[in-house]
Enzyme design. Structure first.
Site, PDB file in Angstrom:
ATOM      1  N   LYS A  51      24.529  30.550  79.822  1.00  0.00           N
ATOM      2  CA  LYS A  51      25.754  30.645  80.611  1.00  0.00           C
ATOM      3  C   LYS A  51      26.914  31.025  79.697  1.00  0.00           C
ATOM      4  O   LYS A  51      27.371  30.226  78.891  1.00  0.00           O
ATOM      5  CB  LYS A  51      26.086  29.331  81.308  1.00  0.00           C
ATOM      6  CG  LYS A  51      27.171  29.531  82.347  1.00  0.00           C
ATOM      7  CD  LYS A  51      27.960  28.298  82.698  1.00  0.00           C
ATOM      8  CE  LYS A  51      29.231  28.141  81.919  1.00  0.00           C
ATOM      9  NZ  LYS A  51      30.224  29.214  82.038  1.00  0.00           N
ATOM     10  N   GLN A  97      45.402  30.144  78.314  1.00  0.00           N
ATOM     11  CA  GLN A  97      45.443  29.986  76.874  1.00  0.00           C
ATOM     12  C   GLN A  97      46.864  30.189  76.354  1.00  0.00           C
ATOM     13  O   GLN A  97      47.357  29.430  75.520  1.00  0.00           O
ATOM     14  CB  GLN A  97      44.481  31.013  76.254  1.00  0.00           C
ATOM     15  CG  GLN A  97      44.002  30.668  74.878  1.00  0.00           C
ATOM     16  CD  GLN A  97      43.381  29.300  74.792  1.00  0.00           C
ATOM     17  OE1 GLN A  97      42.723  28.849  75.740  1.00  0.00           O
ATOM     18  NE2 GLN A  97      43.607  28.608  73.700  1.00  0.00           N
ATOM     19  N   CYS A 127      37.454  28.704  66.095  1.00  0.00           N
ATOM     20  CA  CYS A 127      37.360  27.294  65.704  1.00  0.00           C
ATOM     21  C   CYS A 127      37.497  27.140  64.196  1.00  0.00           C
ATOM     22  O   CYS A 127      37.833  26.078  63.719  1.00  0.00           O
ATOM     23  CB  CYS A 127      36.088  26.657  66.227  1.00  0.00           C
ATOM     24  SG  CYS A 127      34.631  27.399  65.570  1.00  0.00           S
ATOM     25  N   GLU A 138      43.933  20.560  68.338  1.00  0.00           N
ATOM     26  CA  GLU A 138      43.570  21.969  68.201  1.00  0.00           C
ATOM     27  C   GLU A 138      44.387  22.794  69.203  1.00  0.00           C
ATOM     28  O   GLU A 138      44.302  22.589  70.407  1.00  0.00           O
ATOM     29  CB  GLU A 138      42.078  22.162  68.464  1.00  0.00           C
ATOM     30  CG  GLU A 138      41.648  23.604  68.229  1.00  0.00           C
ATOM     31  CD  GLU A 138      40.150  23.809  68.412  1.00  0.00           C
ATOM     32  OE1 GLU A 138      39.604  23.367  69.435  1.00  0.00           O
ATOM     33  OE2 GLU A 138      39.535  24.448  67.534  1.00  0.00           O
ATOM     34  N   GLY A 142      32.276  24.857  72.293  1.00  0.00           N
ATOM     35  CA  GLY A 142      33.472  24.811  73.132  1.00  0.00           C
ATOM     36  C   GLY A 142      34.332  23.632  72.729  1.00  0.00           C
ATOM     37  O   GLY A 142      34.287  23.189  71.577  1.00  0.00           O
ATOM     38  N   GLU A 178      29.002  22.449  68.976  1.00  0.00           N
ATOM     39  CA  GLU A 178      29.993  22.934  68.016  1.00  0.00           C
ATOM     40  C   GLU A 178      31.332  22.859  68.712  1.00  0.00           C
ATOM     41  O   GLU A 178      31.511  23.468  69.773  1.00  0.00           O
ATOM     42  CB  GLU A 178      29.693  24.397  67.652  1.00  0.00           C
ATOM     43  CG  GLU A 178      28.788  24.562  66.478  1.00  0.00           C
ATOM     44  CD  GLU A 178      29.073  23.610  65.367  1.00  0.00           C
ATOM     45  OE1 GLU A 178      30.260  23.423  65.006  1.00  0.00           O
ATOM     46  OE2 GLU A 178      28.117  22.998  64.864  1.00  0.00           O
TER      47      GLU A 178
HETATM   48  C1  UN1 Z   1      34.114  32.392  62.954  1.00  0.00           C
HETATM   49  O1  UN1 Z   1      35.148  31.817  62.767  1.00  0.00           O
HETATM   50  O2  UN1 Z   1      33.821  33.360  62.292  1.00  0.00           O
HETATM   51  O3  UN1 Z   1      34.018  28.904  68.505  1.00  0.00           O
HETATM   52  C2  UN1 Z   1      33.149  31.999  64.004  1.00  0.00           C
HETATM   53  C3  UN1 Z   1      34.241  29.272  67.347  1.00  0.00           C
HETATM   54  C4  UN1 Z   1      33.169  29.075  66.311  1.00  0.00           C
HETATM   55  C5  UN1 Z   1      32.718  30.358  65.737  1.00  0.00           C
HETATM   56  C6  UN1 Z   1      33.680  30.851  64.743  1.00  0.00           C
HETATM   57  N1  UN1 Z   1      32.042  28.346  66.855  1.00  0.00           N
HETATM   58  O4  UN1 Z   1      35.290  29.811  67.077  1.00  0.00           O
END
Ligand code: UN1
Length: 486
Positions: free
Chosen positions: A176, A332, A285, A386, A229, A251
């Protein structure tokens, strides 16, 4: 003009949602442009996809891993041929600059190439046994059907780095993609279809997570879940999966810091901070959202940083020379602007930026200025939460020890970086910083596909992604003892 309709892919067929509902996919640089419509799937579609994946499982699991690898390698070759087309789709639906999008496609290619090769490795262990005439070894089996739930900011690379290792290990997949960026996910699935993946092995259903996310975790046929996410959603999915004793990896957020010590290569550090904080509009992230600078160089560093930030070219990502595209959605943009207001209210100094960009073509999209806050205190929301946008918070510290303490003083622990020429401080940093990925004299961003990716604390839970850790997540280890005496 006729709108393109993008469909779900279930059991090897492109199909509409059972309800017939769909939704528009927008371009964040031109809010009135509709790129196409995608299926608004619900629980019925999710169940169909899971059942198809379940049906395809035994054949795929029994296919020798090197043969599975051949199909993934074919997908890699097809992606190489379609590089610019796929990059354009990323920019159109997500907003990042074309050069960032090309970087994302490259990374996806690396992932496919690497995962294909794992088909000939996927090592187990053989060890001596306590007993005579006994062979002791481990081997791997797939988990079964796995659900893959991905965010909008890397709409091709994150799905690639979850799907490719899941497939090479012999799992079948229900995927998804994020609601706002389904097209790159659909591109990826078509690639695998063309590469010869058997029907049902990889299925995609599009639509809001609120309607289908829970089913993708709790359905009894689903044995593993890989999610990227927000920390809120991740911890919710993780606990749902854990209650049913499923394997789940999440993650999640980051609040990554760059520490610049007074002996640093300043030019190098400046480039890394600008790229880390504002590249991809800060919607990453691993973005740099905190900057921790030693007192002696603080003022000069901040003023050079502002000069460099002023030079960034902001605009539609497909135009040549653009560094930064719009925020990826109105929602956003609003979140970013809300945090900027909060920073001002909390008493930080707005040293640069802080506004939505308007006028001419900017009114059509969700543009925001790269923003720098100074005089930030560790307990402020802009220092702790964040933001997921181009907002950098800066701290002045008296020495290395204070830098480490501020660096660790957040709930997150994804990535971190230090700029120094002092080897002893660099390694003391490695020993003390609470983060899954550390960079010395390099930006907080990214990672290489054959190394583990992920964080500690509220940034990640479950086995790390990528590299051999991904193989560990997507397979079950079986320990075998063979008595061959008789
Ligand atoms: C990156 O910064 O190159 O959701 C990848 C995100 C991370 C992936 C980042 N899981 O931004």
């Amino acid at each position: 003009m006729q709108t393109t309709q993008f469909q779900n892919f279930i059991g090897g067929r492109w199909v509409s949602s059972e309800s017939g509902n769909s939704y528009p996919v927008n371009n964040p640089a031109f809010k009135n442009v509709i790129l196409g419509t995608a299926q608004r799937s619900d629980i019925v579609d999710a169940k169909r996809a899971i059942e198809s994946a379940h049906q395809a499982l035994s054949r795929w699991a029994e296919t020798p891993a090197p043969q599975r690898g051949t199909i993934i390698y074919r997908a890699f070759e097809l992606l190489r041929a379609r590089k610019s087309e796929f990059a354009k789709t990323i920019t159109e639906e997500e907003g990042k600059s074309l050069s960032d999008a090309l970087g994302e496609v490259n990374r996806s290619m690396n992932i496919l190439e690497y995962a294909a090769g794992e088909g000939r490795r996927m090592f187990g262990q053989t060890t001596p046994s306590e007993l005579p005439n006994t062979l002791a070894y481990t081997t791997r089996r797939p988990l079964g059907v796995v659900s893959i739930i991905t965010p909008w900011n890397f709409p091709l690379a994150i799905p690639s780095w979850k799907i490719a290792p899941a497939l090479i290990c012999g799992n079948t997949v229900v995927f998804k993609p994020a609601t706002s960026t389904p097209l790159s996910g659909i591109n990826l699935v078509s690639l695998f279809e063309e590469a010869g993946l058997p029907p049902g092995v990889l299925n995609i259903i599009t639509g809001p997570g609120s309607a289908i996310g829970d089913t993708l975790v709790t359905h009894p046929m689903v044995k593993g879940v890989s999610f990227t996410g927000s920390t809120d959603t991740g911890s919710r999915l993780y606990s749902m999966g854990a209650r049913q004793l499923k394997k789940v990896q999440c993650e999640m957020g980051g609040k990554n810091a760059v520490i610049v010590l007074s002996d640093a290569d300043i030019e190098k550090a400046l480039t890394a901070v600008v790229e880390g904080a504002f590249g991809s509009t800060g919607q990453r992230c691993t973005a740099t959202s905190r900057l921790i600078i030693e007192d002696a160089i603080y003022d000069n560093f901040i003023s050079a940083l502002i000069d460099m930030t002023k030079k960034l070219r902001i605009g539609y990502g497909l135009l040549p020379g653009i560094d930064i595209g719009p925020a990826s959605s109105e929602e956003q943009l609003e979140q970013i602007l809300r945090y900027i207001e909060l920073g001002k209210v909390e008493g930080a100094t707005l040293a640069y930026g802080g506004n939505r960009i308007t006028g001419a073509e900017f009114d059509q999209g969700f543009y925001v200025e790269p923003t720098i806050f100074t005089d930030v205190e560790a307990n402020m929301s802009i220092a702790q939460e964040e933001i997921f946008g181009p907002v950098l918070t800066c701290f002045k510290v008296k020495d290395f020890a204070e830098a480490i303490s501020i660096c660790n003083n957040v709930q997150f622990g994804l990535s971190s970086s230090i700029y120094t020429r002092d080897l002893s401080k660099a390694f003391s940093y490695v020993n003390q910083v609470e983060a899954g990925m550390l960079h010395i004299n390099a930006p907080t961003l990214g990672g290489e596909v054959h190394l583990p990716f992920g964080g500690t604390k509220a940034s990640g839970v479950g086995t790390r992604e990528q590299g051999t850790e991904a193989i560990n997540f997507f397979s079950e280890i079986t320990t075998v003892y063979v008595d061959y005496a008789g």
